[in-house]
Write a protein that holds these residues in place. Structure first.
Motif, PDB file in Angstrom:
ATOM      1  N   GLU A 104       0.823  -1.204   0.000  1.00  0.00           N
ATOM      2  CA  GLU A 104       0.000   0.000   0.000  1.00  0.00           C
ATOM      3  C   GLU A 104       0.859   1.256   0.000  1.00  0.00           C
ATOM      4  O   GLU A 104       0.579   2.227  -0.705  1.00  0.00           O
ATOM      5  N   ARG A 105       1.937   1.251   0.797  1.00  0.00           N
ATOM      6  CA  ARG A 105       2.824   2.410   0.827  1.00  0.00           C
ATOM      7  C   ARG A 105       3.615   2.529  -0.466  1.00  0.00           C
ATOM      8  O   ARG A 105       3.876   3.635  -0.947  1.00  0.00           O
ATOM      9  N   ALA A 106       4.013   1.395  -1.029  1.00  0.00           N
ATOM     10  CA  ALA A 106       4.821   1.424  -2.251  1.00  0.00           C
ATOM     11  C   ALA A 106       4.025   1.955  -3.433  1.00  0.00           C
ATOM     12  O   ALA A 106       4.558   2.652  -4.301  1.00  0.00           O
ATOM     13  N   ARG A 107       2.743   1.636  -3.470  1.00  0.00           N
ATOM     14  CA  ARG A 107       1.940   2.058  -4.620  1.00  0.00           C
ATOM     15  C   ARG A 107       1.557   3.531  -4.554  1.00  0.00           C
ATOM     16  O   ARG A 107       1.362   4.163  -5.568  1.00  0.00           O
ATOM     17  N   ARG A 108       1.411   4.062  -3.366  1.00  0.00           N
ATOM     18  CA  ARG A 108       1.103   5.472  -3.165  1.00  0.00           C
ATOM     19  C   ARG A 108      -0.042   5.911  -4.074  1.00  0.00           C
ATOM     20  O   ARG A 108      -1.187   5.592  -3.852  1.00  0.00           O
ATOM     21  N   ASN A 109       0.277   6.608  -5.157  1.00  0.00           N
ATOM     22  CA  ASN A 109      -0.754   7.161  -6.036  1.00  0.00           C
ATOM     23  C   ASN A 109      -1.150   6.197  -7.143  1.00  0.00           C
ATOM     24  O   ASN A 109      -1.854   6.570  -8.074  1.00  0.00           O
ATOM     25  N   LYS A 110      -0.693   4.961  -7.071  1.00  0.00           N
ATOM     26  CA  LYS A 110      -0.989   3.979  -8.109  1.00  0.00           C
ATOM     27  C   LYS A 110      -2.272   3.223  -7.744  1.00  0.00           C
ATOM     28  O   LYS A 110      -2.612   3.088  -6.583  1.00  0.00           O
ATOM     29  N   VAL A 111      -2.960   2.710  -8.769  1.00  0.00           N
ATOM     30  CA  VAL A 111      -4.234   2.019  -8.566  1.00  0.00           C
ATOM     31  C   VAL A 111      -4.218   0.723  -9.359  1.00  0.00           C
ATOM     32  O   VAL A 111      -3.820   0.711 -10.530  1.00  0.00           O
ATOM     33  N   SER A 112      -4.666  -0.351  -8.732  1.00  0.00           N
ATOM     34  CA  SER A 112      -4.735  -1.638  -9.430  1.00  0.00           C
ATOM     35  C   SER A 112      -5.806  -1.603 -10.515  1.00  0.00           C
ATOM     36  O   SER A 112      -6.844  -0.945 -10.373  1.00  0.00           O
ATOM     37  N   ALA A 113      -5.554  -2.335 -11.582  1.00  0.00           N
ATOM     38  CA  ALA A 113      -6.545  -2.434 -12.652  1.00  0.00           C
ATOM     39  C   ALA A 113      -7.798  -3.150 -12.188  1.00  0.00           C
ATOM     40  O   ALA A 113      -8.854  -3.028 -12.819  1.00  0.00           O
ATOM     41  N   ALA A 117      -9.526   3.974 -21.993  1.00  0.00           N
ATOM     42  CA  ALA A 117      -9.772   5.407 -21.804  1.00  0.00           C
ATOM     43  C   ALA A 117      -8.657   6.037 -20.981  1.00  0.00           C
ATOM     44  O   ALA A 117      -8.223   7.165 -21.257  1.00  0.00           O
ATOM     45  N   TYR A 118      -8.174   5.323 -19.982  1.00  0.00           N
ATOM     46  CA  TYR A 118      -7.083   5.839 -19.150  1.00  0.00           C
ATOM     47  C   TYR A 118      -5.801   5.992 -19.963  1.00  0.00           C
ATOM     48  O   TYR A 118      -5.118   7.023 -19.892  1.00  0.00           O
ATOM     49  N   ALA A 119      -5.465   4.973 -20.763  1.00  0.00           N
ATOM     50  CA  ALA A 119      -4.257   5.042 -21.579  1.00  0.00           C
ATOM     51  C   ALA A 119      -4.369   6.133 -22.640  1.00  0.00           C
ATOM     52  O   ALA A 119      -3.403   6.841 -22.940  1.00  0.00           O
ATOM     53  N   LYS A 120      -5.560   6.290 -23.222  1.00  0.00           N
ATOM     54  CA  LYS A 120      -5.774   7.321 -24.245  1.00  0.00           C
ATOM     55  C   LYS A 120      -5.573   8.714 -23.669  1.00  0.00           C
ATOM     56  O   LYS A 120      -5.127   9.638 -24.366  1.00  0.00           O
ATOM     57  N   ALA A 121      -5.874   8.890 -22.372  1.00  0.00           N
ATOM     58  CA  ALA A 121      -5.700  10.190 -21.718  1.00  0.00           C
ATOM     59  C   ALA A 121      -4.261  10.426 -21.274  1.00  0.00           C
ATOM     60  O   ALA A 121      -3.968  11.464 -20.673  1.00  0.00           O
ATOM     61  N   GLY A 122      -3.366   9.476 -21.575  1.00  0.00           N
ATOM     62  CA  GLY A 122      -1.947   9.653 -21.244  1.00  0.00           C
ATOM     63  C   GLY A 122      -1.501   8.938 -19.991  1.00  0.00           C
ATOM     64  O   GLY A 122      -0.367   9.128 -19.542  1.00  0.00           O
ATOM     65  N   GLY A 123      -2.340   8.095 -19.409  1.00  0.00           N
ATOM     66  CA  GLY A 123      -1.968   7.372 -18.201  1.00  0.00           C
ATOM     67  C   GLY A 123      -1.079   6.181 -18.499  1.00  0.00           C
ATOM     68  O   GLY A 123      -1.266   5.477 -19.498  1.00  0.00           O
ATOM     69  N   ALA A 124      -0.095   5.958 -17.646  1.00  0.00           N
ATOM     70  CA  ALA A 124       0.839   4.844 -17.823  1.00  0.00           C
ATOM     71  C   ALA A 124       0.340   3.615 -17.072  1.00  0.00           C
ATOM     72  O   ALA A 124      -0.257   3.720 -16.000  1.00  0.00           O
ATOM     73  N   ILE A 125       0.608   2.443 -17.641  1.00  0.00           N
ATOM     74  CA  ILE A 125       0.207   1.161 -17.045  1.00  0.00           C
ATOM     75  C   ILE A 125       1.437   0.257 -17.005  1.00  0.00           C
ATOM     76  O   ILE A 125       2.180   0.173 -17.979  1.00  0.00           O
ATOM     77  N   ARG A 126       1.650  -0.378 -15.883  1.00  0.00           N
ATOM     78  CA  ARG A 126       2.740  -1.354 -15.809  1.00  0.00           C
ATOM     79  C   ARG A 126       2.267  -2.606 -15.083  1.00  0.00           C
ATOM     80  O   ARG A 126       1.252  -2.589 -14.393  1.00  0.00           O
ATOM     81  N   GLU A 186      -4.124  -8.993  -9.786  1.00  0.00           N
ATOM     82  CA  GLU A 186      -3.986  -7.616 -10.240  1.00  0.00           C
ATOM     83  C   GLU A 186      -2.708  -7.506 -11.070  1.00  0.00           C
ATOM     84  O   GLU A 186      -1.671  -7.079 -10.585  1.00  0.00           O
ATOM     85  N   GLU A 187      -2.790  -7.907 -12.313  1.00  0.00           N
ATOM     86  CA  GLU A 187      -1.582  -7.983 -13.118  1.00  0.00           C
ATOM     87  C   GLU A 187      -1.174  -6.648 -13.713  1.00  0.00           C
ATOM     88  O   GLU A 187      -0.095  -6.530 -14.273  1.00  0.00           O
ATOM     89  N   LYS A 188      -2.045  -5.619 -13.628  1.00  0.00           N
ATOM     90  CA  LYS A 188      -1.714  -4.308 -14.176  1.00  0.00           C
ATOM     91  C   LYS A 188      -1.917  -3.246 -13.109  1.00  0.00           C
ATOM     92  O   LYS A 188      -2.817  -3.331 -12.295  1.00  0.00           O
ATOM     93  N   LEU A 189      -1.049  -2.232 -13.141  1.00  0.00           N
ATOM     94  CA  LEU A 189      -1.086  -1.152 -12.172  1.00  0.00           C
ATOM     95  C   LEU A 189      -1.129   0.169 -12.919  1.00  0.00           C
ATOM     96  O   LEU A 189      -0.298   0.433 -13.800  1.00  0.00           O
ATOM     97  N   LEU A 190      -2.121   0.999 -12.587  1.00  0.00           N
ATOM     98  CA  LEU A 190      -2.257   2.318 -13.203  1.00  0.00           C
ATOM     99  C   LEU A 190      -1.492   3.299 -12.326  1.00  0.00           C
ATOM    100  O   LEU A 190      -1.824   3.486 -11.150  1.00  0.00           O
ATOM    101  N   THR A 191      -0.459   3.919 -12.884  1.00  0.00           N
ATOM    102  CA  THR A 191       0.497   4.676 -12.075  1.00  0.00           C
ATOM    103  C   THR A 191       0.062   6.102 -11.779  1.00  0.00           C
ATOM    104  O   THR A 191       0.639   6.747 -10.908  1.00  0.00           O
ATOM    105  N   ASP A 192      -0.925   6.637 -12.481  1.00  0.00           N
ATOM    106  CA  ASP A 192      -1.358   8.026 -12.276  1.00  0.00           C
ATOM    107  C   ASP A 192      -2.745   8.037 -11.639  1.00  0.00           C
ATOM    108  O   ASP A 192      -3.769   8.121 -12.319  1.00  0.00           O
ATOM    109  N   GLY A 193      -2.775   7.939 -10.311  1.00  0.00           N
ATOM    110  CA  GLY A 193      -4.052   7.890  -9.611  1.00  0.00           C
ATOM    111  C   GLY A 193      -4.853   9.170  -9.739  1.00  0.00           C
ATOM    112  O   GLY A 193      -6.082   9.146  -9.813  1.00  0.00           O
ATOM    113  N   ALA A 194      -4.166  10.325  -9.775  1.00  0.00           N
ATOM    114  CA  ALA A 194      -4.875  11.601  -9.886  1.00  0.00           C
ATOM    115  C   ALA A 194      -5.615  11.700 -11.220  1.00  0.00           C
ATOM    116  O   ALA A 194      -6.773  12.138 -11.285  1.00  0.00           O
ATOM    117  N   LEU A 195      -4.967  11.275 -12.296  1.00  0.00           N
ATOM    118  CA  LEU A 195      -5.621  11.285 -13.613  1.00  0.00           C
ATOM    119  C   LEU A 195      -6.815  10.348 -13.614  1.00  0.00           C
ATOM    120  O   LEU A 195      -7.885  10.681 -14.146  1.00  0.00           O
TER     121      LEU A 195
END
Length: 703
Positions: free
Chosen positions: A203-212, A224-233, A241-250
């Protein structure tokens, strides 16, 4: 890489372990036993080396065997120049040699850190993850996991190797990003002495990141998230949860915008007056109208079927059934509220657990109690009162509140709820114990709107046992209680619970309303609420519109018009008296059921009364109740589907040719005085419990 030769080479020509050897020698390792084995039978398995006779050879696999031979030289049991060691000589690039060492080491029992560091060396040597996966017969995801752990910060690897953290915790640190971020988080947690649990670290490591897999990510959609410029790893280590959305604010901004658009579509299509986004910082306070919906018989039957259908939480089947139930409710709401009335009401939207938008319809905004008061420096005074003015029927005229109330309406309502719950707890042991156990034993009991606080005054104590221990210290009081009869102890316990457990001091919310509904299964809660309500204080704290709603319900148009000419104090007095006369309660208590009137005792049967020949359905159900069920106020509510399943099993066991449907069974059991109610967990029978709970197999058969 190729095998050049397999031969014996002088021990003196072996320089030591190759830099490409993935095994890390343990300085505390004891090679005495292996050296003795070589003395006895010789070295059976050759070393794997690279190099030549001029520059010397380097051990790429077989470090323990080489160290055992070195011990033999040290102890004088081996002549370094004369003794030859069996070896296989390889040549190849650094990457190929590292791959050979890794392949050999993976066949042995390596510490996980060594295994992952080996994969990191292969990666640094230029081998791609695809190539490594192919050469070692592993999945690409498996290799990527190892590579990620191989790039783990050194202090975390050492802590894992030393056993101070486990594998799950080490994997969780990898969610922080690069090695510098991992080490910073590791140092931070060590500084504050935080437990290295995998969940907290992640939870601390992910900080602003959100699981897919998070509802907000599912609502927005990865495209839609990727189209808006959000990164996924990739998260790599969480199988769900194999994908993590790194821009929680977006992601939150996209979710808010999508909620607004979809909510506006619902509002326009159905004709509501406004939209509220749940939990928005500037969202107004609102409440759902407590009006009862009129479902058709078909809709009610389908709702019962949905509630009785067993599904796994979060499964596609459960989501589909929830959506169907929501659609039935939507249609009933639109029938209940006309298009004209909908314009004055609104909807509240939020994201549900399955990633869908949840819409709460027919809500009204709770007005601010000070919204109708003029500012202190306002030149506007009270409107002049004209004796010739006749308002239109049911028109609401606003006047200013004469003085701010000492208590808010919510506090008054909550005080009545507290007194009613305490009264039920003091008089009904089952409810008192249920309240205590649920509050202290459930996962979220401490945060559920109920608190344990306060004490008991001597003059408040009713039971003799509590009066006896009132002025005693704890240990003497404990001895007195231990010697008391169980009945006296139980009565005292119920009274203590009723005095110490109460709703939190806020305006009545859903939790308090639910508690009152449960208490209504044991006692006439509406009567207790009515007796506890301070109606004068309530209407004094409310806006005058709340009083006029009561007038419009129970008075004629002329009386309502006349009441609008009264001052605040007169309106309060009139509303309070009317509420008492009509048995009225505030809207917060509208959903609390009234205690049903006791049914008259049936006249005893005599021999002269005719009876129908043969066995009827009612006789069968009565026999089932007599033999399979307990009845009475002390019985806990029992799920309706479990009772019906027990009836089916009982009927089949007795060979009855005709089995009642669930609906017909419900009608027959109701005729015998068993009440069925709906709770959040499903439909239950009140005052009825099964002697032997049916098995899951019989429940499935009944469905």
């Amino acid at each position: 890489m190729r095998l050049v030769a397999e031969m014996k080479i002088p021990f003196a020509q072996i320089n030591g372990l190759s830099p490409h050897n993935v095994r890390i020698a343990d300085p505390d390792d004891d090679y005495t036993s292996l050296a003795a084995t070589i003395d006895a039978v010789g070295q059976i398995k050759p070393l794997a080396v690279h190099g030549d006779a001029l520059g010397g050879y380097w051990v790429i696999d077989g470090g323990r065997r080489w160290n055992a031979q070195a011990l033999r030289v040290q102890q004088g049991r081996l002549a370094a120049e004369a003794e030859e060691i069996p070896a296989k000589i390889y040549e190849g690039s650094p990457a190929e040699l590292a791959e050979l060492s890794t392949a050999a080491s993976l066949q042995k029992q390596l510490h996980p850190v060594e295994e992952f560091e080996a994969f990191a060396r292969l990666d640094a040597a230029g081998l791609t993850a695809d190539a490594i996966a192919k050469d070692f017969g592993l999945t690409l995801r498996h290799v990527r996991q190892r590579l990620a752990l191989g790039r783990m910060a050194k202090p975390i690897r050492e802590a894992w190797r030393a056993g101070s953290i486990n594998r799950e915790a080490a994997e969780a640190y990898c969610e922080a990003g690069d090695a510098a971020d991992q080490e910073a988080l590791f140092s931070e947690l060590a500084r504050i002495n935080c437990e290295n649990g995998a969940y907290g670290i992640r939870e601390r490591a992910r900080r602003n990141k959100v699981s897919a897999a998070d509802p907000i990510a599912r609502f927005v959609g990865l495209d839609a998230y990727a189209k808006a410029g959000g990164a996924i790893r990739e998260t790599l280590f969480d199988t769900d949860e194999e994908k993590l959305l790194t821009d929680g604010a977006l992601l939150k901004r996209l979710a808010r915008e999508k909620l607004q658009v979809e909510a506006e579509n619902v509002r326009a299509e159905e004709g509501w007056g406004f939209v509220i986004i749940h939990d928005e910082p500037d969202a107004p306070r609102w409440r759902e109208l407590p009006e009862r919906l009129d479902f058709t018989k078909t809709e009610l039957a389908r709702i019962e079927e949905i509630e009785a259908t067993p599904t796994a939480y979060g499964s596609p089947e459960q989501i589909a059934l929830d959506r169907e139930a929501a659609e039935i409710e939507r249609k009933a709401i639109l029938r209940k509220f006309s298009k004209t009335r909908r314009k004055d009401l609104g909807i509240v939207v939020q994201i549900g657990d399955d990633g869908d938008m949840i819409t709460t319809r027919a809500v009204e905004i709770i007005p601010d109690a000070t919204a109708h008061e003029p500012a202190p420096d306002s030149p506007r005074g009270s409107a002049p009162q004209s004796t010739s003015y006749e308002p239109a029927p049911l028109e609401r005229a606003r006047i200013e509140i004469e003085a701010p109330p000492t208590k808010g309406a919510g506090e008054i309502v909550n005080a009545a709820a507290t007194e009613a719950l305490a009264g039920v707890a003091a008089s009904c042991g089952n409810f008192a114990l249920a309240l205590l156990v649920a509050r202290l034993g459930s996962k979220w009991g401490a945060d559920a709107g109920v608190e344990i606080s306060g004490g008991m005054h001597f003059h408040d104590r009713q039971s003799e046992l509590l009066q006896q221990i009132a002025h005693e210290m704890f240990v003497p009081a404990l001895k007195i209680c231990a010697a008391a009869p169980l009945a006296d102890l139980s009565v005292a316990a119920f009274e203590v619970i009723s005095a110490h457990i109460r709703p939190k001091p806020d305006a009545i919310g859903k939790t308090t309303a639910d508690m009152l509904a449960v208490a209504a299964q044991f006692a006439d809660v509406r009567k207790r609420l009515f007796e506890a309500m301070d109606f004068e204080a309530y209407f004094k704290a409310c806006h005058r519109d709340d009083a006029f709603e009561l007038f419009e319900q129970h008075l004629g148009a002329s009386d309502v018009g006349a009441a609008k000419k009264l001052k605040k104090a007169q309106i309060v007095e009139k509303a309070a008296q009317l509420a008492k006369d009509k048995g009225w309660l505030p809207p917060a208590f509208a959903a609390i059921p009234a205690q049903p009137e006791p049914e008259p005792e049936p006249a005893p049967k005599t021999d002269s009364q005719p009876t129908k020949p043969g066995r009827t359905a009612s006789v069968e159900v009565a026999q089932f109740l007599d033999e399979c069920c307990w009845r009475g106020d002390l019985c806990d509510p029992t799920p309706a589907k479990d009772v019906y399943a027990a009836y089916i099993a009982f009927a089949q066991e007795h060979g009855w040719p005709v089995l009642l449907t669930n609906a017909a069974f419900g009608q027959e059991i109701a005729a015998l005085g068993v009440e069925k109610i709906k709770q959040r967990a499903g439909t239950v029978y009140v005052g009825l419990s099964l002697r032997d709970q049916p098995t899951s197999e019989s429940s499935e058969a009944a469905e």
